[in-house]
Design an enzyme around this catalytic site. Structure first.
Site, PDB file in Angstrom:
ATOM      1  NE  ARG A   1      -3.534   0.183   2.687  1.00  0.00           N
ATOM      2  CZ  ARG A   1      -4.132   0.370   3.876  1.00  0.00           C
ATOM      3  NH1 ARG A   1      -4.144  -0.593   4.779  1.00  0.00           N
ATOM      4  NH2 ARG A   1      -4.675   1.542   4.172  1.00  0.00           N
TER       5      ARG A   1
ATOM      6  CG  HIS B   1      -7.922   5.795  11.645  1.00  0.00           C
ATOM      7  ND1 HIS B   1      -9.001   5.625  10.821  1.00  0.00           N
ATOM      8  CD2 HIS B   1      -8.440   5.973  12.889  1.00  0.00           C
ATOM      9  CE1 HIS B   1     -10.122   5.705  11.531  1.00  0.00           C
ATOM     10  NE2 HIS B   1      -9.804   5.910  12.781  1.00  0.00           N
TER      11      HIS B   1
ATOM     12  CB  THR C   1     -15.539   9.400   5.633  1.00  0.00           C
ATOM     13  OG1 THR C   1     -15.500   8.324   6.582  1.00  0.00           O
ATOM     14  CG2 THR C   1     -16.428  10.518   6.152  1.00  0.00           C
TER      15      THR C   1
ATOM     16  CG  ASN D   1     -19.831   9.873  -0.021  1.00  0.00           C
ATOM     17  OD1 ASN D   1     -20.032   9.181  -1.015  1.00  0.00           O
ATOM     18  ND2 ASN D   1     -19.310   9.388   1.096  1.00  0.00           N
TER      19      ASN D   1
HETATM   20  C1  BV8 Z   1     -11.173   1.185  18.929  1.00  0.00           C
HETATM   21  C2  BV8 Z   1      -5.832   2.349   9.593  1.00  0.00           C
HETATM   22  C3  BV8 Z   1     -11.096   0.668  21.237  1.00  0.00           C
HETATM   23  C4  BV8 Z   1      -5.331   1.025   9.162  1.00  0.00           C
HETATM   24  C5  BV8 Z   1      -8.224   2.126  10.114  1.00  0.00           C
HETATM   25  C6  BV8 Z   1     -19.404  -1.774  16.692  1.00  0.00           C
HETATM   26  C7  BV8 Z   1     -19.989  -0.551  16.617  1.00  0.00           C
HETATM   27  C8  BV8 Z   1     -19.178   0.585  16.637  1.00  0.00           C
HETATM   28  C9  BV8 Z   1     -17.784   0.491  16.703  1.00  0.00           C
HETATM   29  C10 BV8 Z   1     -17.229  -0.749  16.782  1.00  0.00           C
HETATM   30  C11 BV8 Z   1     -18.009  -1.862  16.772  1.00  0.00           C
HETATM   31  N1  BV8 Z   1     -17.202  -2.920  16.832  1.00  0.00           N
HETATM   32  C12 BV8 Z   1     -15.912  -2.497  16.871  1.00  0.00           C
HETATM   33  C13 BV8 Z   1     -15.928  -1.199  16.846  1.00  0.00           C
HETATM   34  C14 BV8 Z   1     -14.789  -0.347  16.891  1.00  0.00           C
HETATM   35  C15 BV8 Z   1     -14.094  -0.236  15.533  1.00  0.00           C
HETATM   36  C16 BV8 Z   1     -15.082   0.138  14.453  1.00  0.00           C
HETATM   37  O1  BV8 Z   1     -15.506   1.267  14.330  1.00  0.00           O
HETATM   38  N2  BV8 Z   1     -15.432  -0.891  13.628  1.00  0.00           N
HETATM   39  C17 BV8 Z   1     -16.410  -0.635  12.525  1.00  0.00           C
HETATM   40  C18 BV8 Z   1     -15.967  -1.388  11.295  1.00  0.00           C
HETATM   41  C19 BV8 Z   1     -17.772  -1.051  12.992  1.00  0.00           C
HETATM   42  N3  BV8 Z   1     -13.165   0.836  15.761  1.00  0.00           N
HETATM   43  C20 BV8 Z   1     -11.923   0.489  16.195  1.00  0.00           C
HETATM   44  O2  BV8 Z   1     -11.512  -0.651  16.320  1.00  0.00           O
HETATM   45  C21 BV8 Z   1     -11.051   1.667  16.565  1.00  0.00           C
HETATM   46  N4  BV8 Z   1     -10.420   1.410  17.828  1.00  0.00           N
HETATM   47  O3  BV8 Z   1     -12.381   1.242  18.938  1.00  0.00           O
HETATM   48  O4  BV8 Z   1     -10.403   0.901  20.022  1.00  0.00           O
HETATM   49  C22 BV8 Z   1     -10.114   0.926  22.276  1.00  0.00           C
HETATM   50  C23 BV8 Z   1     -10.277   2.067  23.032  1.00  0.00           C
HETATM   51  C24 BV8 Z   1      -9.358   2.311  24.057  1.00  0.00           C
HETATM   52  C25 BV8 Z   1      -8.312   1.400  24.273  1.00  0.00           C
HETATM   53  C26 BV8 Z   1      -8.167   0.269  23.477  1.00  0.00           C
HETATM   54  C27 BV8 Z   1      -9.066   0.045  22.433  1.00  0.00           C
HETATM   55  C28 BV8 Z   1      -9.903   1.834  15.532  1.00  0.00           C
HETATM   56  C29 BV8 Z   1     -10.433   2.050  14.181  1.00  0.00           C
HETATM   57  C30 BV8 Z   1      -9.294   2.391  13.199  1.00  0.00           C
HETATM   58  C31 BV8 Z   1      -8.959   1.236  12.303  1.00  0.00           C
HETATM   59  N5  BV8 Z   1      -7.957   1.637  11.314  1.00  0.00           N
HETATM   60  N6  BV8 Z   1      -7.246   2.513   9.233  1.00  0.00           N
HETATM   61  C32 BV8 Z   1      -5.364   0.841   7.668  1.00  0.00           C
HETATM   62  O5  BV8 Z   1      -5.619   1.817   6.923  1.00  0.00           O
HETATM   63  O6  BV8 Z   1      -5.096  -0.294   7.271  1.00  0.00           O
HETATM   64  S1  BV8 Z   1      -9.877   2.325   9.679  1.00  0.00           S
HETATM   65  C33 BV8 Z   1      -9.843   2.543   7.937  1.00  0.00           C
HETATM   66  O7  BV8 Z   1     -11.123   2.204   7.511  1.00  0.00           O
HETATM   67  C34 BV8 Z   1      -9.649   3.968   7.474  1.00  0.00           C
HETATM   68  O8  BV8 Z   1      -8.703   4.663   8.227  1.00  0.00           O
HETATM   69  C35 BV8 Z   1     -11.027   4.566   7.631  1.00  0.00           C
HETATM   70  O9  BV8 Z   1     -11.227   5.035   8.905  1.00  0.00           O
HETATM   71  C36 BV8 Z   1     -11.909   3.365   7.452  1.00  0.00           C
HETATM   72  C37 BV8 Z   1     -12.476   3.402   6.090  1.00  0.00           C
HETATM   73  O10 BV8 Z   1     -13.517   4.279   6.121  1.00  0.00           O
HETATM   74  P1  BV8 Z   1     -13.615   5.432   5.008  1.00  0.00           P
HETATM   75  O11 BV8 Z   1     -12.349   6.210   4.996  1.00  0.00           O
HETATM   76  O12 BV8 Z   1     -14.871   6.109   5.272  1.00  0.00           O
HETATM   77  O13 BV8 Z   1     -13.628   4.612   3.639  1.00  0.00           O
HETATM   78  P2  BV8 Z   1     -14.770   3.676   3.046  1.00  0.00           P
HETATM   79  O14 BV8 Z   1     -14.130   2.879   1.991  1.00  0.00           O
HETATM   80  O15 BV8 Z   1     -15.534   3.006   4.127  1.00  0.00           O
HETATM   81  O16 BV8 Z   1     -15.781   4.734   2.367  1.00  0.00           O
HETATM   82  C38 BV8 Z   1     -15.335   5.525   1.294  1.00  0.00           C
HETATM   83  C39 BV8 Z   1     -16.415   6.570   1.074  1.00  0.00           C
HETATM   84  O17 BV8 Z   1     -15.949   7.452   0.057  1.00  0.00           O
HETATM   85  C40 BV8 Z   1     -17.743   5.971   0.596  1.00  0.00           C
HETATM   86  O18 BV8 Z   1     -18.809   6.584   1.290  1.00  0.00           O
HETATM   87  C41 BV8 Z   1     -17.782   6.337  -0.896  1.00  0.00           C
HETATM   88  O19 BV8 Z   1     -19.095   6.588  -1.345  1.00  0.00           O
HETATM   89  C42 BV8 Z   1     -16.955   7.611  -0.913  1.00  0.00           C
HETATM   90  N7  BV8 Z   1     -16.262   7.893  -2.176  1.00  0.00           N
HETATM   91  C43 BV8 Z   1     -15.796   7.007  -3.088  1.00  0.00           C
HETATM   92  N8  BV8 Z   1     -15.178   7.682  -4.110  1.00  0.00           N
HETATM   93  C44 BV8 Z   1     -15.262   9.012  -3.810  1.00  0.00           C
HETATM   94  C45 BV8 Z   1     -15.942   9.143  -2.565  1.00  0.00           C
HETATM   95  N9  BV8 Z   1     -16.172  10.336  -1.981  1.00  0.00           N
HETATM   96  C46 BV8 Z   1     -15.730  11.459  -2.649  1.00  0.00           C
HETATM   97  N10 BV8 Z   1     -15.050  11.397  -3.832  1.00  0.00           N
HETATM   98  C47 BV8 Z   1     -14.814  10.211  -4.438  1.00  0.00           C
HETATM   99  N11 BV8 Z   1     -14.160  10.189  -5.600  1.00  0.00           N
END
Ligand code: BV8
Ligand code: ZN
Length: 264
Positions: free
Chosen positions: A78, A127, A203, A228
């Site tokens: 990546r 992140h 996002t 978006n």
């Molecule tokens: C934590 C780095 C606790 C690594 C990333 C249940 C409910 C709620 C939350 C949770 C749950 N179960 C677990 C959780 C917590 C979890 C979470 O949220 N899970 C989700 C999946 C439900 N969160 C965590 O684990 C976080 N940590 O909670 O820790 C804790 C607390 C204290 C002490 C100890 C522990 C950590 C989360 C971070 C993970 N790391 N990235 C890597 O990159 O490999 S997350 C990674 O995915 C990205 O950084 C980003 O955040 C996420 C992707 O999301 P988006 O960026 O939004 O991208 P996506 O593809 O989803 O969407 C793209 C969008 O763009 C779309 O809408 C599309 O329509 C649009 N688009 C497309 N093209 C375009 C466009 N827009 C404009 N222009 C275009 N051309």
């Protein structure tokens, strides 16, 4: 002009007016911000990383412990893709906004360096980054490999060893189940709390606690504007939803707000 196009034109004009009057701006970005630079998003059907790779086997501390070479290889693959990529007009438009709005804070979920390369000073990386490897045991910062050993897609590559304790070096990103960097999260919540306009760009608003940021701004009475092509759960907290790609809509916003041209 059809009703829908007239609606779009008016929404862009309203958004530009809010932007032109902003004193404290937050630009909150996700993977869609870098999509037009050729960096895959996570969830987009078919093309997204999660459609091709299982996050549980690649983006968790457990995965790294189980198979460090698989995970390190994936992140080096990546990082190589990001090095080949260029910031797009959306990234340049964000930098142009900061030149116009005195207090602008860029907050990103992206681990690429395209905001920095577009001229945005010190974006808040919630992140982490692909350019900040550290020791998986003592957290000592490790040098960024020169990329000579660029692995192909899905290829394993043994991580380097820490110069201080010889433990494996890990990517400087936040994995699922890991806490976000405290100072970054604090700075992001503070900026969302104080802003009068927040732009959320590219996002899906599904990953927490990052997805809280636009909601904090809305709860504080800030004007939240989404860019978006698709609907997301954040629609509900947005005053305006501009349906279009970042590299098209953001330069149009800057042009409408200040008449500035953003290089295409
Ligand atoms: C934590 C780095 C606790 C690594 C990333 C249940 C409910 C709620 C939350 C949770 C749950 N179960 C677990 C959780 C917590 C979890 C979470 O949220 N899970 C989700 C999946 C439900 N969160 C965590 O684990 C976080 N940590 O909670 O820790 C804790 C607390 C204290 C002490 C100890 C522990 C950590 C989360 C971070 C993970 N790391 N990235 C890597 O990159 O490999 S997350 C990674 O995915 C990205 O950084 C980003 O955040 C996420 C992707 O999301 P988006 O960026 O939004 O991208 P996506 O593809 O989803 O969407 C793209 C969008 O763009 C779309 O809408 C599309 O329509 C649009 N688009 C497309 N093209 C375009 C466009 N827009 C404009 N222009 C275009 N051309
Ligand atoms: Zn170490």
């Amino acid at each position: 002009m059809t009703g829908r196009r007239e609606r779009k034109r008016m929404d862009l004009a309203d958004a530009a007016e809010s932007l032109a009057q902003a004193r404290r701006l937050v630009v909150f970005t996700g993977a869609g911000m870098s999509a037009e630079s050729g960096i895959a998003t996570f969830r987009d059907a078919g093309t997204g990383l999660w459609a091709r790779f299982d996050p549980r086997t690649l983006a968790t501390p457990e995965a790294f412990r189980a198979d460090p070479a698989l995970v390190w290889g994936w992140y080096e693959w990546r990082r190589a893709a990001v090095r080949r990529a260029e910031p797009n007009p959306g990234h340049l438009a964000v930098a142009a906004m900061a030149a116009r709005v005195p207090e602008t804070v860029v907050i990103t979920q992206n681990v690429d360096d395209l905001h920095e390369r577009a001229g945005s000073a010190a974006p808040v990386h919630l992140h982490g980054s692909l350019f900040a490897p550290r020791c998986s045991a003592c957290a000592a910062p490790a040098p960024v490999p020169d990329g000579a050993a660029e692995p192909g897609e899905g290829r394993r590559l043994a991580p380097p060893r820490c110069g201080r304790c010889a433990a494996p070096v890990r990517p400087g990103v936040v994995w699922f189940g890991e806490a976000l960097p405290e100072r970054a999260l604090e700075a992001a919540v503070e900026a969302a709390y104080r802003c009068d306009v927040l732009l959320t760009v590219g996002t899906s608003g599904l990953v927490y606690p990052a997805a809280e940021i636009p909601q904090v701004a809305a709860r504080r009475g800030g004007t939240v504007i989404q860019v978006n092509p698709e609907e997301t759960p954040l629609d509900a907290v947005c005053a305006l939803n501009l349906r279009g790609p970042a590299a098209v809509v953001l330069p149009a916003l800057v042009r409408a707000a200040w008449g500035d041209a953003v290089p295409a």
